[in-house]
Design a protein around this motif. Sequence first.
Motif, PDB file in Angstrom:
ATOM      1  N   ARG A   6       0.559  -1.192   0.105  1.00 50.52           N
ATOM      2  CA  ARG A   6       0.233  -0.064  -0.033  1.00 50.52           C
ATOM      3  C   ARG A   6       0.853   1.355  -0.085  1.00 50.52           C
ATOM      4  N   LYS A   7       1.933   1.281   0.764  1.00 53.41           N
ATOM      5  CA  LYS A   7       2.927   2.384   0.645  1.00 53.41           C
ATOM      6  C   LYS A   7       3.615   2.734  -0.534  1.00 53.41           C
ATOM      7  N   ILE A   8       3.799   1.635  -1.316  1.00 48.22           N
ATOM      8  CA  ILE A   8       4.533   1.641  -2.773  1.00 48.22           C
ATOM      9  C   ILE A   8       3.386   1.966  -3.535  1.00 48.22           C
ATOM     10  N   LEU A   9       1.999   1.633  -3.676  1.00 45.94           N
ATOM     11  CA  LEU A   9       1.040   2.134  -4.458  1.00 45.94           C
ATOM     12  C   LEU A   9       0.642   3.917  -4.082  1.00 45.94           C
ATOM     13  N   ALA A  10       0.779   3.985  -2.973  1.00 44.95           N
ATOM     14  CA  ALA A  10       0.800   5.387  -2.429  1.00 44.95           C
ATOM     15  C   ALA A  10       1.668   6.354  -3.060  1.00 44.95           C
ATOM     16  N   GLU A  11       2.913   6.024  -2.820  1.00 43.73           N
ATOM     17  CA  GLU A  11       3.937   6.741  -3.516  1.00 43.73           C
ATOM     18  C   GLU A  11       4.054   6.815  -5.065  1.00 43.73           C
ATOM     19  N   SER A  19      12.054   6.598  -9.476  1.00 42.06           N
ATOM     20  CA  SER A  19      13.121   5.411  -9.968  1.00 42.06           C
ATOM     21  C   SER A  19      12.880   4.185  -8.768  1.00 42.06           C
ATOM     22  N   VAL A  20      13.238   3.212  -8.978  1.00 39.39           N
ATOM     23  CA  VAL A  20      12.894   1.999  -7.797  1.00 39.39           C
ATOM     24  C   VAL A  20      13.766   2.329  -6.774  1.00 39.39           C
ATOM     25  N   THR A  21      15.050   3.062  -7.020  1.00 36.97           N
ATOM     26  CA  THR A  21      15.974   3.317  -6.072  1.00 36.97           C
ATOM     27  C   THR A  21      15.191   4.423  -4.957  1.00 36.97           C
ATOM     28  N   GLU A  22      14.595   5.408  -5.562  1.00 41.01           N
ATOM     29  CA  GLU A  22      13.809   6.672  -4.838  1.00 41.01           C
ATOM     30  C   GLU A  22      12.638   6.022  -4.075  1.00 41.01           C
ATOM     31  N   LEU A  23      11.972   5.157  -4.773  1.00 42.09           N
ATOM     32  CA  LEU A  23      10.857   4.418  -4.314  1.00 42.09           C
ATOM     33  C   LEU A  23      11.151   3.570  -3.098  1.00 42.09           C
ATOM     34  N   ALA A  24      12.289   2.750  -3.215  1.00 40.75           N
ATOM     35  CA  ALA A  24      12.658   1.730  -2.237  1.00 40.75           C
ATOM     36  C   ALA A  24      12.841   2.864  -0.826  1.00 40.75           C
ATOM     37  N   GLU A  25      13.575   3.975  -1.125  1.00 39.57           N
ATOM     38  CA  GLU A  25      13.922   4.906   0.105  1.00 39.57           C
ATOM     39  C   GLU A  25      12.701   5.237   0.765  1.00 39.57           C
ATOM     40  N   VAL A  31      16.371  -2.057  -2.359  1.00 43.70           N
ATOM     41  CA  VAL A  31      16.218  -1.946  -3.888  1.00 43.70           C
ATOM     42  C   VAL A  31      15.462  -3.293  -4.350  1.00 43.70           C
ATOM     43  N   SER A  32      16.348  -4.484  -4.142  1.00 43.48           N
ATOM     44  CA  SER A  32      15.772  -5.598  -4.847  1.00 43.48           C
ATOM     45  C   SER A  32      14.373  -5.928  -4.301  1.00 43.48           C
ATOM     46  N   PRO A  33      13.993  -6.086  -3.062  1.00 43.82           N
ATOM     47  CA  PRO A  33      12.757  -6.435  -2.505  1.00 43.82           C
ATOM     48  C   PRO A  33      11.655  -5.464  -2.986  1.00 43.82           C
ATOM     49  N   CYS A  34      11.875  -4.273  -3.152  1.00 42.98           N
ATOM     50  CA  CYS A  34      11.046  -3.243  -3.581  1.00 42.98           C
ATOM     51  C   CYS A  34      10.742  -3.322  -5.197  1.00 42.98           C
ATOM     52  N   HIS A  35      11.783  -3.934  -5.828  1.00 37.43           N
ATOM     53  CA  HIS A  35      11.478  -4.095  -7.171  1.00 37.43           C
ATOM     54  C   HIS A  35      10.621  -5.432  -7.586  1.00 37.43           C
ATOM     55  N   ARG A  36      10.766  -6.247  -6.658  1.00 38.90           N
ATOM     56  CA  ARG A  36      10.149  -7.446  -6.647  1.00 38.90           C
ATOM     57  C   ARG A  36       8.525  -7.210  -6.406  1.00 38.90           C
ATOM     58  N   ARG A  37       8.522  -6.569  -5.198  1.00 37.22           N
ATOM     59  CA  ARG A  37       7.147  -6.099  -5.080  1.00 37.22           C
ATOM     60  C   ARG A  37       6.476  -5.256  -6.114  1.00 37.22           C
TER      61      ARG A  37
END
Length: 155
Positions: A6-11, A19-25, A31-37
Amino acid sequence: MDHIDRKILAELQRDARLSVTELAERVQLSVSPCHRRLRSLERSGAIAGYRAHLDASVLGLTFDALVFVNMSTTARETIEAFETAVAAIEHVVQAQRLFGSPDYLLRVVAVDLPHFQRLYDDELTRLPGVQNLSSTLVMKSIVEHRDLPLGGRRG
């Protein structure tokens, strides 16, 4: 879907260009688990796509109308033909089939009143199965392009 998804979707609703890096932060993941999600959310259909939000008035589309459509029949073939034809009109930026009357609500953008009148007369009135149309002008949009609520399901 958990609170991290839900946090990922909200962002991403706030800024899909992250970028995936910014999103992960922002969601406090590596980065890797964020990218998988992120890929999992895309595959599941929770993320239907990415697009830019354009300002219609800056692009000269300052005339905004709501068109109410009543159909002459609810025969499946007519409904399908109507919906296909509506989807092909680029100035129809939203179209919803409704319960009750009217049968459809269309949001149409145009350059000005004469442009809208041409769209109305030349395209909208000729749509398959239309019994009658009525329209009203949008004076002001109060809520538009709002992010979806992601607080979870209510029971």
